[in-house]
Motif scaffolding. Sequence first.
Motif, short mmCIF file in Angstrom:
data_model
loop_
_atom_site.label_atom_id
_atom_site.label_comp_id
_atom_site.label_asym_id
_atom_site.label_seq_id
_atom_site.Cartn_x
_atom_site.Cartn_y
_atom_site.Cartn_z
N ALA A 66 30.71 -2.48 19.57
CA ALA A 66 31.70 -2.74 18.28
C ALA A 66 31.05 -3.02 17.23
O ALA A 66 30.86 -2.31 16.20
CB ALA A 66 32.66 -3.85 18.61
N TRP A 67 30.03 -3.94 17.08
CA TRP A 67 28.92 -4.35 16.01
C TRP A 67 27.96 -3.00 15.87
O TRP A 67 27.67 -2.77 14.35
CB TRP A 67 28.08 -5.44 16.16
CG TRP A 67 29.12 -6.71 15.96
CD1 TRP A 67 29.34 -7.43 16.98
CD2 TRP A 67 29.87 -7.18 14.97
NE1 TRP A 67 30.24 -8.54 16.77
CE2 TRP A 67 30.38 -8.46 15.35
CE3 TRP A 67 29.61 -6.66 13.71
CZ2 TRP A 67 31.12 -9.09 14.50
CZ3 TRP A 67 30.50 -7.45 12.75
CH2 TRP A 67 31.42 -8.58 13.19
N GLY A 68 27.61 -2.16 16.75
CA GLY A 68 26.89 -1.19 16.39
C GLY A 68 27.74 -0.13 15.84
O GLY A 68 27.06 0.64 14.71
N VAL A 69 28.79 0.29 16.07
CA VAL A 69 29.67 1.22 15.26
C VAL A 69 29.84 1.00 13.94
O VAL A 69 29.85 1.60 13.05
CB VAL A 69 31.05 1.37 16.24
CG1 VAL A 69 31.95 2.27 15.40
CG2 VAL A 69 30.71 2.18 17.59
N GLY A 70 30.18 -0.77 13.87
CA GLY A 70 30.43 -0.83 12.20
C GLY A 70 29.18 -1.04 11.57
O GLY A 70 29.44 -0.43 10.51
N MET A 109 31.52 -2.37 3.96
CA MET A 109 31.41 -3.38 4.41
C MET A 109 32.31 -4.30 4.93
O MET A 109 32.55 -4.65 5.90
CB MET A 109 30.32 -4.25 3.44
CG MET A 109 28.95 -3.71 3.55
SD MET A 109 28.01 -4.01 4.77
CE MET A 109 28.03 -5.97 4.64
N ALA A 110 33.25 -4.50 4.03
CA ALA A 110 34.45 -5.14 4.21
C ALA A 110 35.35 -4.54 5.61
O ALA A 110 35.89 -5.29 6.30
CB ALA A 110 35.63 -5.30 3.27
N ALA A 148 28.34 0.35 -5.56
CA ALA A 148 28.66 -0.77 -5.19
C ALA A 148 30.17 -0.99 -4.58
O ALA A 148 30.44 -1.71 -3.62
CB ALA A 148 28.41 -1.90 -6.19
N ALA A 149 31.10 -0.21 -5.24
CA ALA A 149 32.69 -0.41 -4.72
C ALA A 149 32.59 0.38 -3.44
O ALA A 149 33.39 -0.50 -2.62
CB ALA A 149 33.21 0.44 -5.98
N VAL A 150 32.02 1.48 -3.25
CA VAL A 150 32.24 2.24 -1.91
C VAL A 150 31.72 1.29 -1.12
O VAL A 150 32.17 1.29 0.26
CB VAL A 150 31.72 3.40 -2.20
CG1 VAL A 150 31.82 4.20 -0.82
CG2 VAL A 150 32.65 4.42 -3.06
N PHE A 151 30.41 0.74 -1.03
CA PHE A 151 29.70 0.25 -0.37
C PHE A 151 30.23 -1.04 0.04
O PHE A 151 30.41 -1.65 1.33
CB PHE A 151 28.24 -0.08 -0.49
CG PHE A 151 27.23 -0.66 0.30
CD1 PHE A 151 26.95 0.07 1.42
CD2 PHE A 151 27.03 -2.07 0.38
CE1 PHE A 151 26.05 -0.55 2.45
CE2 PHE A 151 26.21 -2.68 1.20
CZ PHE A 151 25.67 -1.87 2.30
N ALA A 152 30.82 -1.86 -0.66
CA ALA A 152 31.54 -3.09 -0.56
C ALA A 152 32.74 -3.11 0.26
O ALA A 152 33.03 -3.80 1.25
CB ALA A 152 31.79 -3.90 -1.76
#
Length: 465
Positions: free
Chosen positions: A169-173, A22-23, A15-19
């Motif tokens: 940009a959103w695809g790379v994100g 995501m941020a 959860a920490a790495v994924f959050a």
Amino acid sequence: MFHLPRLSLAAKLFAAVFATAMAVALAMGVSAQINLNRDFLGYLNEQAVNRLELARVSVAAGYVENGNSWDFLREQPSQWGWLLRPRLPEAEAPAVKTSPADLTGATRRFTLFDADRQRIAGFPLPSSNAIERAIVVDGLTVGWLVLTPFESVSSGAEKRFADAQALVAWGVGGGAVLLAAAVAFWASRRLLQPVRRVAAATHRLAAGDYTTRVAEGRRNDEIGQLGRDFNQLAHTLQRNEAMRREFMADVSHELRTPLGVLHGELEALEDGVRRLDGAALRALKGEVSTLHKLVDDLYELSLADVGALAYRKADLDLRELIAGTAGAFGERIQGSGLTLQLALPEQPLPAFGDERRLRQLFNNLLENSCRYTDAGGALRISARREGGHAVIDVQDSAPGVLPEQLPRLFERFFRTEASRNRRSGGAGLGLSICQRIVEAHEGRIEARTSPLGGLWLRVELPSHG
């Protein structure tokens, strides 16, 4: 009351790495979108301003060609588009290409005003932040050419470009988020798997299974060190548990023997089998003394283990102390059929220690030799100074001790299987007490094979003076 379920360490790490990913991806996407719009709009407006300068020249030329009047535009508004075309010298005409401002429709945002600020042609609703350029003919301002800048990306080529950039940009994100999720999942399973094994082994160890171990593998990181430390801890606990059981068995055995003798003697006296005379009293007193000595030794060892054994140290002469102890043991040594060989220095052998405890040390060493050395043998005691230490050697004759048993002589209740056994009456605590006393004086004691055929005990104590 509702309680959230407890998350495992793997779930928390995931959860920490994924959050975090995501941020970061969201921040990058939003900032990229904002910067793209801002910079792209700035680029479009810059191109439009350049086009405005070219259009001002063309519009001024059209004004002059039509009799210095704007009436031709009022009568024929269709001339407005033709009038905005750039007019360049014939030598430069082949090099003229359609500008980016023309492709983005910047000319549709041009508005023409006369000198009185009355609209003539062009964009009907110029904005309050419009960019103005004066149209000057023969030094007089005959009108104003106004550009309404881009405030947002509208339909057309510029919108398709902006949408494509935003999509990238959103695809790379999104790809970064998926990659972070994969890495977090791998880390939570792969990296924490050894930790889970150690946790499971810890539960078994806490339940009393001291034989449990974890696979150390070939890891050289902190997790590998954790596994090795756990195995060392489990080994120490297993050894301590074995020693505790052996200790309890030895204590019960040592207590059972004199208590059994006392019980038998008292029953014999009670039944009239034995008379209450001096011999009976001496026998009872001997067994009580054995019990008393065992309890005193155990008490001293327990105090030494917790560091509560009192020491009153002062300057003293080891030569005098050893000579006095040997003299007090004269009858005991002769009664054991031994010959004493004493080799002490002529000069004092200074040391800093507790005289009562050091006397107890030498008493135990001499008692050990008298108890376990065969009659007709020899006991040799020597002392000297070597560097900053006083070295005391106590050697006796046969029987000896096997070399592999020498390091264990200082363990509690340990005895060899040869002649140095329980038949001599010892409880196996004397040398353990000697070791505690020597260590409390910052010295060391070791056991060797004596040249006389028995045991050689060497004591090294810090020398002063």
